[in-house]
Scaffold this motif. Structure first.
Motif, PDB file in Angstrom:
ATOM      1  N   LYS A  44       0.906  -1.123   0.086  1.00 17.35           N
ATOM      2  CA  LYS A  44      -0.254  -0.057  -0.093  1.00 17.35           C
ATOM      3  C   LYS A  44       0.898   1.271  -0.198  1.00 17.35           C
ATOM      4  N   ASP A  48       0.928   3.995  -2.954  1.00 17.51           N
ATOM      5  CA  ASP A  48       0.792   5.229  -2.421  1.00 17.51           C
ATOM      6  C   ASP A  48       1.711   6.288  -3.251  1.00 17.51           C
ATOM      7  N   SER A  51       1.853   6.280  -6.945  1.00 17.59           N
ATOM      8  CA  SER A  51       0.559   7.189  -7.323  1.00 17.59           C
ATOM      9  C   SER A  51       0.833   8.725  -7.107  1.00 17.59           C
ATOM     10  N   ARG A  52       1.396   9.155  -6.399  1.00 19.81           N
ATOM     11  CA  ARG A  52       2.069  10.417  -6.046  1.00 19.81           C
ATOM     12  C   ARG A  52       2.983  10.642  -7.208  1.00 19.81           C
TER      13      ARG A  52
END
Length: 109
Positions: A44, A48, A51-52
């Motif tokens: 996760k 994350d 994604s950023r």
């Protein structure tokens, strides 16, 4: 033109800082967990961070497109004038070159 370069540099610096912050936060989270028991949490955190990074890359692309559009908006009228009036354009450029050359040679004396 230098304003556009300054804007580009500022935006680039901001994106570098945001990217570094995202990676630093992901590293801090990873250091704080037990990897043997928390594989899902690690995934996760990595998702994350990815994604950023993708979001920052997209924002950089959008900013680059805006800067290029602004550049073309300012340069195309000048190009059209040069194309439609080539002789006066060459004469003006030559005159500016002579003026700059005279100023430089005067500055050396």
């Amino acid at each position: 033109m230098s304003e556009m370069n300054d804007l580009t540099n500022v935006k680039t610096d901001q994106l570098k800082v945001q990217t570094a912050d995202a990676l630093e936060e992901a590293a801090r989270k990873l250091r704080g967990i037990d990897l043997s028991e928390k594989a899902d949490e690690v995934k996760k955190i990595l998702q994350d961070a990815e994604s950023r990074m993708n979001r920052f890359r997209d924002e950089a692309g959008i900013e680059l497109e805006k800067i290029e559009a602004e550049y073309h908006k300012k340069v195309e009228p000048v190009e059209n004038i040069i194309i439609t009036h080539p002789i006066p354009s060459v004469l003006i450029a030559a005159g500016i070159g002579v003026l700059i050359g005279a100023l430089i040679s005067r500055g050396r004396n």
